[in-house]
Design a protein around this motif. Sequence first.
Motif, PDB file in Angstrom:
ATOM      1  N   VAL A  57      -3.919   4.011  -0.859  1.00 44.53           N
ATOM      2  CA  VAL A  57      -4.158   3.156  -1.719  1.00 44.53           C
ATOM      3  C   VAL A  57      -3.711   1.794  -1.636  1.00 44.53           C
ATOM      4  CG1 VAL A  57      -4.811   4.591  -3.876  1.00 44.53           C
ATOM      5  CG2 VAL A  57      -2.523   3.922  -3.829  1.00 44.53           C
ATOM      6  N   GLU A  58      -4.096   0.728  -2.066  1.00 43.83           N
ATOM      7  CA  GLU A  58      -3.478  -0.489  -1.717  1.00 43.83           C
ATOM      8  C   GLU A  58      -3.415  -1.455  -3.236  1.00 43.83           C
ATOM      9  OE1 GLU A  58      -5.962  -2.567   0.824  1.00 43.83           O
ATOM     10  OE2 GLU A  58      -7.592  -2.888  -0.655  1.00 43.83           O
ATOM     11  N   TYR A  82       1.007  -1.145   0.092  1.00 40.71           N
ATOM     12  CA  TYR A  82      -0.095   0.008  -0.129  1.00 40.71           C
ATOM     13  C   TYR A  82       0.901   1.340   0.211  1.00 40.71           C
ATOM     14  CZ  TYR A  82       0.956  -0.765   5.008  1.00 40.71           C
ATOM     15  OH  TYR A  82       1.483  -0.924   6.174  1.00 40.71           O
ATOM     16  N   LEU A 127      -5.747   3.189 -11.412  1.00 39.53           N
ATOM     17  CA  LEU A 127      -6.488   3.218  -9.985  1.00 39.53           C
ATOM     18  C   LEU A 127      -7.769   2.442 -10.698  1.00 39.53           C
ATOM     19  CD1 LEU A 127      -5.982   6.804  -8.729  1.00 39.53           C
ATOM     20  CD2 LEU A 127      -5.020   4.545  -8.022  1.00 39.53           C
ATOM     21  N   CYS A 170     -12.632   3.066  -8.351  1.00 36.91           N
ATOM     22  CA  CYS A 170     -12.589   4.610  -7.819  1.00 36.91           C
ATOM     23  C   CYS A 170     -12.926   5.390  -8.878  1.00 36.91           C
ATOM     24  CB  CYS A 170     -11.076   4.646  -7.189  1.00 36.91           C
ATOM     25  SG  CYS A 170     -10.963   6.215  -6.837  1.00 36.91           S
ATOM     26  N   VAL A 180      -1.296   8.247  -3.078  1.00 42.33           N
ATOM     27  CA  VAL A 180      -1.204   8.870  -4.518  1.00 42.33           C
ATOM     28  C   VAL A 180      -0.350  10.293  -4.537  1.00 42.33           C
ATOM     29  CG1 VAL A 180      -2.722  10.022  -6.287  1.00 42.33           C
ATOM     30  CG2 VAL A 180      -3.488   7.931  -5.214  1.00 42.33           C
ATOM     31  N   VAL A 231     -10.766  10.618  -6.987  1.00 42.76           N
ATOM     32  CA  VAL A 231      -9.315  10.541  -6.842  1.00 42.76           C
ATOM     33  C   VAL A 231      -8.633  11.753  -6.041  1.00 42.76           C
ATOM     34  CG1 VAL A 231      -6.823  10.013  -7.787  1.00 42.76           C
ATOM     35  CG2 VAL A 231      -9.219   9.280  -8.824  1.00 42.76           C
ATOM     36  N   PHE A 250      -4.201  -0.339  -8.349  1.00 47.89           N
ATOM     37  CA  PHE A 250      -4.414   0.316  -6.945  1.00 47.89           C
ATOM     38  C   PHE A 250      -5.869   0.565  -6.848  1.00 47.89           C
ATOM     39  CE2 PHE A 250       0.185   0.924  -7.901  1.00 47.89           C
ATOM     40  CZ  PHE A 250       0.644   0.309  -6.863  1.00 47.89           C
ATOM     41  N   ARG A 251      -6.171   0.412  -5.687  1.00 52.02           N
ATOM     42  CA  ARG A 251      -7.632   0.980  -5.335  1.00 52.02           C
ATOM     43  C   ARG A 251      -7.647   1.484  -4.022  1.00 52.02           C
ATOM     44  NH1 ARG A 251      -9.939  -5.054  -4.060  1.00 52.02           N
ATOM     45  NH2 ARG A 251      -8.771  -5.581  -2.087  1.00 52.02           N
ATOM     46  N   PRO A 252      -8.650   2.353  -3.698  1.00 50.10           N
ATOM     47  CA  PRO A 252      -8.690   2.941  -2.407  1.00 50.10           C
ATOM     48  C   PRO A 252      -8.323   1.825  -1.138  1.00 50.10           C
ATOM     49  CG  PRO A 252     -10.357   3.695  -3.791  1.00 50.10           C
ATOM     50  CD  PRO A 252      -9.718   2.643  -4.523  1.00 50.10           C
ATOM     51  N   ARG A 253      -7.528   2.110  -0.354  1.00 47.84           N
ATOM     52  CA  ARG A 253      -7.142   1.092   0.624  1.00 47.84           C
ATOM     53  C   ARG A 253      -8.481   1.077   1.799  1.00 47.84           C
ATOM     54  NH1 ARG A 253      -2.276   1.762   5.185  1.00 47.84           N
ATOM     55  NH2 ARG A 253      -2.633  -0.565   5.899  1.00 47.84           N
ATOM     56  N   VAL A 307       2.190   6.549  -7.503  1.00 49.90           N
ATOM     57  CA  VAL A 307       1.889   5.983  -5.902  1.00 49.90           C
ATOM     58  C   VAL A 307       3.283   5.891  -5.275  1.00 49.90           C
ATOM     59  CG1 VAL A 307       1.091   4.099  -4.470  1.00 49.90           C
ATOM     60  CG2 VAL A 307      -0.259   4.757  -6.793  1.00 49.90           C
TER      61      VAL A 307
END
Lengths: 334, 137
Positions: free
Chosen positions: B105-106, B54, B91, B94, B57, B99, B125-128, B79
């Motif tokens: 992000v993870e 993780y 990403l 999301c 951004v 953003v 990556f996506r929102p953590r 990232v």
Amino acid sequence: MAQLVGYGVYIPRLRLAAAEIHAAWGRAGGRGEKAVVPPDEDPLTMGVKAAQAALAQAGVEGQQLNTVLAASTSTGYAEGALAAPLAYHLGAEGDVLVGDFGLSARSATAAIRAAMNALISGRGEYGLVVAAEKLIAEPGSSYELSYAGGAGALLFASQGQGGFAEIVGFAAHTSGFVGRSRREGRFHGLVDERFVMQQFLAHTQGAVERLLDTTGITREEVTHIVVQAPEGRWAARALKKLGIPPERLASTFPQVGYAGSASLLIDLAWALERSNPGDLIVAVSFGPGGSDALAVRVTKPPPGADVEAQLQRRERVSYPVYLRYLGLLGGERR
Amino acid sequence: MTAPEVWRIARENARLVGYRCTQCGWVAFPERKRVCKRCRAAPADFEEVKLKPYGQVLSYVVQHRLPAGFETPLPLAVVELADGPRVYGHLVECAPEDVEVGMEVEADLRVMYEENGARVYSYKFRPRSLEPSRGGS
């Protein structure tokens, strides 16, 4: 026989409502929805995520795995391993027994049995079973309402490693019956669904009754039952035939749909998440070749998971976008 | 994992393995370097490090015009992983308007492309999420 130390699922967050499929084909009604696999996910990516959840839950590292078995009927490859790259992504390599199980949605339980056998025969301490599917149905067909995707994982350990549940019985009911089949790269062929359902009932009943007979478990002792059924109403019919009350059914079918071999592990995980010490879970698979049934005795409070959370985490997708995501709309995007 | 250039960094890519300079702490990813880009130690002494999956951004763009095969509008971000290395990635899960610079992000394993009939995987990556059971290797 074998200790269960971890479980995990991965359910894609995109969902398509059955009513929307019906509407597209000029039909009324439709209940429930199904999980849609996005274009950049496949049995490997989903299987890795389900497995990571199971490993994290148990506090076991990927390098500790001695056996990794994967079940899928929808990798899209005629040759191309699933279990080995999956193990590699998790951190396991070298002296790791891997096995790919496929060609039947029943293969999830074959993989479970094989993992148990590996542990019983002294092959290390940890065995992982993953089932992952990305089923693609012909647009307009009856299968389209339920064919979905997702992944589930179970982490087993040899005796003496602790664990919160134990497999206390396993029974097979094998025949030469095939039912639904599919040629490579094609959609499923049409079969008489009523006939397949009758065979489904006979095979699931055969496996569960043999399981109860050989273990001495009574119907009343069964707290949760998982039935791997490709159609929504089939599981209820199987329970009726078995004489087990309908409220004991643990099924994510209304939210996920039918994810082939993965359905058994997803539903089993959902049952485990809601179970208490002393509970007894029976799970029965069905696919070409027959059924297997297994009994799981919960011995300690199962560790928390996010099965329910993943069922709730959803984003609706429209029918045309779903078709495009699965590559069922032709032409280049301009 | 068939082509040589994919296989060469398979380990680093699949398991997020980086190389930390023992002199200054800079982390090389995914290639193992001979010279440290930060402290210029040459040859530098690198130790293997398993990167946390993780980060944040640092900067992003939203692509609207891309060739076939990409879903647009597509947010792309630089990232900074928690262990230091900066990577460029898609990403997912999301909406472009959600953003933000500094967003947590993870890493999320995805199919990147297909080559000669084989899928090639890496991380987007996506929102953590803060749930412990998720979140990469």
